[in-house]
Design a protein around this motif. Structure first.
Motif, PDB file in Angstrom:
ATOM      1  N   VAL A 110     -24.272 -28.819  21.838  1.00 44.75           N
ATOM      2  CA  VAL A 110     -25.323 -29.711  21.326  1.00 44.75           C
ATOM      3  C   VAL A 110     -25.511 -29.404  19.843  1.00 44.75           C
ATOM      4  CG1 VAL A 110     -26.644 -29.948  23.486  1.00 44.75           C
ATOM      5  CG2 VAL A 110     -27.128 -28.040  21.953  1.00 44.75           C
ATOM      6  N   ASP A 111     -26.023 -30.365  19.102  1.00 45.93           N
ATOM      7  CA  ASP A 111     -26.388 -30.051  17.716  1.00 45.93           C
ATOM      8  C   ASP A 111     -27.898 -30.219  17.503  1.00 45.93           C
ATOM      9  OD1 ASP A 111     -26.527 -32.767  17.871  1.00 45.93           O
ATOM     10  OD2 ASP A 111     -25.133 -33.189  16.235  1.00 45.93           O
ATOM     11  N   LEU A 112     -28.616 -30.448  18.618  1.00 41.16           N
ATOM     12  CA  LEU A 112     -30.059 -30.598  18.505  1.00 41.16           C
ATOM     13  C   LEU A 112     -30.730 -30.059  19.772  1.00 41.16           C
ATOM     14  CD1 LEU A 112     -32.630 -31.843  17.149  1.00 41.16           C
ATOM     15  CD2 LEU A 112     -32.044 -34.002  18.288  1.00 41.16           C
ATOM     16  N   ILE A 113     -31.686 -29.161  19.572  1.00 36.06           N
ATOM     17  CA  ILE A 113     -32.503 -28.691  20.690  1.00 36.06           C
ATOM     18  C   ILE A 113     -33.949 -29.002  20.348  1.00 36.06           C
ATOM     19  CG2 ILE A 113     -33.272 -26.682  22.021  1.00 36.06           C
ATOM     20  CD1 ILE A 113     -30.585 -25.373  21.459  1.00 36.06           C
ATOM     21  N   CYS A 114     -34.570 -29.812  21.183  1.00 31.58           N
ATOM     22  CA  CYS A 114     -35.970 -30.170  20.933  1.00 31.58           C
ATOM     23  C   CYS A 114     -36.861 -29.369  21.877  1.00 31.58           C
ATOM     24  CB  CYS A 114     -36.205 -31.654  21.179  1.00 31.58           C
ATOM     25  SG  CYS A 114     -35.336 -32.684  19.992  1.00 31.58           S
TER      26      CYS A 114
ATOM     27  N   PRO B  45     -31.236 -23.571  12.512  1.00 28.75           N
ATOM     28  CA  PRO B  45     -31.376 -24.987  12.139  1.00 28.75           C
ATOM     29  C   PRO B  45     -30.809 -25.874  13.251  1.00 28.75           C
ATOM     30  CG  PRO B  45     -30.509 -23.725  10.296  1.00 28.75           C
ATOM     31  CD  PRO B  45     -30.504 -22.795  11.477  1.00 28.75           C
ATOM     32  N   GLY B  46     -31.516 -26.943  13.569  1.00 34.09           N
ATOM     33  CA  GLY B  46     -31.099 -27.804  14.682  1.00 34.09           C
ATOM     34  C   GLY B  46     -31.982 -27.587  15.897  1.00 34.09           C
ATOM     35  N   VAL B  47     -32.731 -26.461  15.918  1.00 34.32           N
ATOM     36  CA  VAL B  47     -33.751 -26.271  16.946  1.00 34.32           C
ATOM     37  C   VAL B  47     -35.078 -26.661  16.309  1.00 34.32           C
ATOM     38  CG1 VAL B  47     -34.907 -24.660  18.501  1.00 34.32           C
ATOM     39  CG2 VAL B  47     -32.478 -24.336  17.930  1.00 34.32           C
ATOM     40  N   MET B  48     -35.744 -27.637  16.887  1.00 38.46           N
ATOM     41  CA  MET B  48     -36.996 -28.097  16.276  1.00 38.46           C
ATOM     42  C   MET B  48     -37.943 -28.609  17.350  1.00 38.46           C
ATOM     43  SD  MET B  48     -35.714 -31.674  14.518  1.00 38.46           S
ATOM     44  CE  MET B  48     -34.207 -30.984  13.826  1.00 38.46           C
TER      45      MET B  48
ATOM     46  N   ALA C 153     -28.194 -33.820  22.216  1.00 38.08           N
ATOM     47  CA  ALA C 153     -29.410 -33.017  22.270  1.00 38.08           C
ATOM     48  C   ALA C 153     -29.749 -32.577  23.682  1.00 38.08           C
ATOM     49  CB  ALA C 153     -30.578 -33.816  21.700  1.00 38.08           C
ATOM     50  N   VAL C 154     -30.493 -31.474  23.764  1.00 40.51           N
ATOM     51  CA  VAL C 154     -31.226 -31.178  24.993  1.00 40.51           C
ATOM     52  C   VAL C 154     -32.705 -31.159  24.648  1.00 40.51           C
ATOM     53  CG1 VAL C 154     -29.456 -29.885  26.252  1.00 40.51           C
ATOM     54  CG2 VAL C 154     -30.961 -28.667  24.656  1.00 40.51           C
ATOM     55  N   MET C 155     -33.509 -31.498  25.628  1.00 37.30           N
ATOM     56  CA  MET C 155     -34.959 -31.472  25.455  1.00 37.30           C
ATOM     57  C   MET C 155     -35.502 -30.367  26.354  1.00 37.30           C
ATOM     58  SD  MET C 155     -37.813 -32.790  24.204  1.00 37.30           S
ATOM     59  CE  MET C 155     -37.342 -34.378  23.486  1.00 37.30           C
TER      60      MET C 155
END
Lengths: 357, 115, 369, 107
Positions: free
Chosen positions: A231-235, A128-131, A151-153
């Motif tokens: 990070v808490d988000l990986i796009c 969760p957090g990778v989307m 985040a990282v993109m």
């Protein structure tokens, strides 16, 4: 339910097709699996200027709001929460609303399911957090929810930069772009400039994403060695590929065109697939820019009406040519070339395209 | 990449399992699917379709365009059995047989034959 | 064609690597150091054997000697699993429900006939069925029940047959279509897309494609192709104990549903018509399935010999040519593999298989040997 | 986390609803999907994978990846990204296979 034309998918292509078919006098049913029409344009807050005649340049979701307003003012029957799940043996499309499943009896179908984002696999991509970048964009712009703080993109294409910019504007810190190629692929200089404070790690790949219960940090292989950040988000932005299921269900032949997103239904200059009752519009045809997408909806509608005799061939040809000319002015060159290629390869077959066995 | 990296999110099939299937002669997504269950979960290969194709391409040194997508089957999305059963009233032309009915029919035929 | 000294002559070439062909390959290779080649136009499990409910179904197979053959196969599977590995064989017991009380007499007659060969069948009341399998709908009138029935995982079975066969030295040639078969001076020349193979014996195990293979030898194979469409749920917690006629739950939790029959040639599409009929059948039988998500529908082309009974043995009039084609390959592969091995290696079988010979169709109009 | 004032759209949602996750009451905006409403409340872990028992959450947000399955008002394996949140809705994470058996014993 019965109609002259059934349109599957109420994104910009589907709505444009529905309005065009209705304008020429057809009885139209438009279905969409979502709870509201609009498709992926519902969360586009970036500005679109390269639009066909009759459209005012605006941010994406305003463009679609206007279209939806016209849609509800028209005689088009719109069914949201209705999903095409299959086909009957007589060729009719079967639809479910979650409680029942039934055929929609239409004389022609326009399939406009859109495209989906390509996955990019790496250890931990299921956390969760990778989307997908698109998911993050839906959260901020359609749902007013922040998907994370840092985040990282992954990816540096135009869409990656667009979403990164929008996340940044909502207060998300973009720590880095991770690009496996040797340079940024985003062609939009203004966007690149707006995000020039964000480091771009080229020739880099994600080694692993880790965390307890959700993503907490990411390790990246870079030419300078391993980099690790919290990070808490990986796009993930790895490009788009046409959604194929509706076409396969309707026995439409597929072909491979890299610049149209990979496997794509084969279609001719009428946007007719190898199943003569099925037409294609929008992103599913590998068309990526909004202006051309809207025009493919119109072209598909005109061809569908020609097929069932509501328009005669001369009228249809004139209307179609007008729109192809306009489309080519608005279309990205790589896509344009690939699309022409595909249409040419359809021409080398029997004409009109015959149903594949 | 780490061989234990999951490719199919639904069935949690990793790169190594897919490569092993290819090593055993699998050439298409569908071959791999039957050997490993990759792509058989609720998303029905919608997400892993192209990552798996890329693995096949790399492993067998084949251009991506020569690797077809898996057979995309109905229903296009998961549907409740109840929702599937409802909606069409008339089932009089059913092609559904019954195991019991069949055995009895066969049995009757048997009595007419002298074996 | 001139024979090349360097050309290898296989003892046996098996065409078709489905459950029947791969079983024969395995059983032969297990008995003797035989040079065996297993050919398939595609990859194992891409055809009928990979698209089945995979019941090992015994109790309602009639005439009772056919039931008996099925029963022996069910017995062999338990032993086979110890040799080639776990293919999830479970002798669950099988329930074949009936909906009209009037069918009870027929059920009792079935029980009596099958009882003569040792297949014990109980004819259950509705309450007895519901006690065994509470998920079954109270709308049924009763059911026949036998402990002999069960199911297995066909993917695992075929994979394990082939794996064991390869270990025993069997050579496999997949994605290789056979284009013609000729017999030259007592040796079969099997022409394929990838060249000619020679064999002293040839076995046709092409399932629904047997007809085409037969033609290559000038033999009419009296079989029909019948499409069966099957629905599959996502994995559910175990809640069905038995193999029910039409519905069964796998080890992994999915429920396989379906018992449709359509004659549409090799067309393997699924249709919503049959999917909806199948869904209705399933809910009438097991109402709790209504909330389950169906994730996939698939169809298989079954092969049905014209009299419904298996065809296997030597092809009359062509020495060294054999055939093994049957509707219930999953049920029968263990016994058929065993008997065909005896036939090829010993020249005689421990069970009389003459009633399964192709000979029985000799009065058919199209037949030519 | 909820975005109260969006940089482009301003305040998009006004009406508030209460729903429950694991029986705990949570606030959401009417018009949001269940997946988004949960994320607005800091809940990203929506379920557990079958084989390795790993956490799963929203991935594609377009109803295709099935990673966001939850139980809603007793119906198991519902797509939280395609379902709008509603007043009083009872949501549970999807940690096990759906169980038709519970229904049989209940009826």
């Amino acid at each position: 339910m019965e109609a002259d034309v059934l349109i599957v998918g109420a994104g910009p292509a589907g709505i444009s097709a529905a309005l065009t078919a209705e304008k020429f006098g057809a009885k139209v049913i438009l279905i969409d699996e979502s709870f509201s029409p609009g498709g992926q344009l519902r969360q586009q807050t970036q500005y679109f200027s390269n639009l066909p005649t009759g459209y005012a340049p605006d941010i994406g979701l305003k463009v679609i709001e206007t279209l939806i307003k016209h849609l509800y003012a028209s005689s088009v029957q719109v069914y949201t929460n209705h999903t095409m799940i299959g086909a009957y043996k007589n060729g009719m499309i079967g639809v479910t609303d979650g409680n029942k499943t039934f055929p929609i009896l239409a004389r022609a179908n326009i399939l406009a399911p859109g495209a989906q984002e390509e996955a990019k696999i790496f250890p931990g991509w299921t956390l969760p957090g990778v989307m997908t970048a698109g998911a993050a964009q839906i959260l901020i712009n359609r749902e007013s929810v922040l998907p994370g703080k840092r985040a990282v993109m992954i990816g540096t294409n135009n869409f990656a930069f667009t979403v990164a910019k929008q996340l940044h504007d909502c207060g998300v810190t973009i720590e880095a772009f991770i690009e496996e190629k040797s340079q940024i692929t985003c062609s939009d200089g203004i966007l690149r400039d707006e995000l020039k404070h964000v480091p771009v790690w080229t020739e880099s790949t994600v080694q692993i994403a880790q965390g307890t219960g959700q993503v907490e940090r990411v390790s990246v292989h870079t030419p300078e060695g391993r980099k690790e950040i919290d990070v808490d988000l990986i796009c993930i932005s790895n490009g788009f590929t046409p959604i194929l299921e509706p076409f396969v269900i309707m026995d439409c032949e597929l072909t491979y065109k890299k610049h149209l997103g990979g496997w794509v239904p084969l279609y001719n200059e009428k946007l007719q697939t190898t199943n003569p009752s099925c037409f294609i519009a929008g992103n599913a045809a590998g068309i990526t820019d909004l202006g051309p997408i809207l025009l493919t909806g119109e072209i598909a509608a005109i061809s569908a009406l020609e097929e069932i005799g509501i328009l005669n061939s001369e009228e249809a040809e004139i209307e179609r040519r007008k729109r192809w000319l306009e489309l080519e002015k608005l279309e990205n060159t790589a896509v344009c070339q690939a699309r022409k290629n595909l249409i040419a390869s359809s021409r080398s077959r029997q004409s009109p395209l015959t149903k594949s066995k | 990449m780490e061989k234990s990296t999951i490719v199919c999110r639904c069935e949690e099939i990793n790169i190594e399992e897919i490569e092993l299937a290819i090593k055993n002669g699998a050439r298409t997504f569908d071959d791999i699917k039957r050997l490993t269950r990759c792509g058989m979960g609720p998303c029905q290969a919608k997400i892993c379709m192209n990552p798996v194709r890329e693995i096949i391409a790399t492993y067998t040194n084949t251009p991506l365009e020569d690797i077809p997508p898996p057979r995309l089957r109905m229903p296009a999305i998961p549907v409740r059995l109840g929702a599937l059963a409802n909606g069409v009233e008339d089932f009089k032309e059913s092609s559904i047989a019954s195991v019991f009915g069949e055995s009895v029919e066969d049995g009757d035929e048997q009595n007419d034959e002298s074996v | 064609m001139v024979m090349n000294k360097m050309t290898k002559v296989f003892d046996c070439i098996i065409i078709g690597s489905g459950v029947v062909g791969s079983s024969i390959a395995y059983h032969l290779s297990e008995r003797k150091k035989y040079e065996i080649l297993l050919i398939d136009k595609s990859y194992p499990l891409s055809g009928t054997s990979g698209s089945t409910q995979a019941w090992v179904w015994v109790h309602s197979k009639t005439p009772n000697w056919y039931g008996e053959l099925s029963m022996y196969s069910a017995e062999l599977y338990a032993y086979l699993e110890k040799k080639i590995g776990d293919f999830e064989y479970k002798r669950t017991g099988g329930i074949a429900p009936f909906y009209n009380e009037g069918d009870r007499d027929k059920a009792l007659k079935l029980a009596e006939e099958q009882g003569k060969v040792g297949i014990k069948i109980d004819v259950l009341t509705r309450d007895e069925v519901l006690e065994k399998e509470p998920a079954v709908s109270p709308k049924i009138a009763g059911a026949t029940f036998s402990k002999w029935d069960g199911n297995l995982n066909p993917f695992r079975l075929v994979e394990l047959y082939i794996r064991a066969a390869k270990k025993n030295g069997v050579q496999c040639s997949f994605y290789n279509r056979v284009t013609s078969i000729k017999k030259v001076r007592g040796i079969f020349h099997v022409e394929t897309e990838q060249g000619v193979f020679q064999g002293n014996n040839v076995i046709l195990a092409g399932g629904p494609w047997s007809k085409e293979l037969g033609k290559m030898l000038g033999v009419y194979i009296p079989v029909r192709q019948v499409r069966g469409q099957i629905l599959i749920t996502e994995p559910l917690k175990p809640f069905l104990k038995y193999t029910i006629g039409g519905v069964r739950q796998t080890d992994n939790g999915e429920v396989l549903i379906g018992y449709s029959k359509e004659e549409v040639g090799y067309d393997r599409r699924t249709t919503l018509d049959v999917m909806q009929q199948t869904a209705r059948m399933a809910i009438d039988l097991v109402p709790a399935l209504a909330k389950a998500n169906i994730v996939r529908a698939f169809s298989g082309i079954r092969v049905i010999p014209e009299d419904g009974l298996p065809i296997f043995g030597e092809i009359p009039g062509i020495k060294g040519a054999y055939i093994a084609v049957m509707h219930s390959g999953i049920t029968l592969s263990a016994i058929v593999g065993t008997l065909m091995t005896e036939l090829l290696i010993d020249g005689e079988t421990s069970l009389d298989i003459s009633r399964y010979s192709l000979k029985r169709f000799s009065n058919l109009p199209n037949r030519k040997i | 986390m909820q975005i109260h004032i969006h940089p482009v759209l301003g305040e998009k949602f006004t009406e508030e609803v209460t729903f429950y996750f694991n029986n705990k009451p949570l606030k959401a905006k009417k018009g949001q999907t269940v997946a988004a409403a949960l994320m607005a409340n800091g809940i990203r872990n929506l379920g557990t994978s079958r084989k390795f028992l790993q956490p799963r959450g929203l991935y594609c947000a377009t109803g295709r990846c099935m990673s966001c399955f939850v139980t809603i008002n007793g119906v198991e394996h519902v797509l939280s990204c395609m379902t709008l949140v509603d007043e009083g809705m009872k949501v549970f994470p999807s940690n096990e296979d759906p169980d038709p058996g519970s229904e049989i014993n209940g009826s």
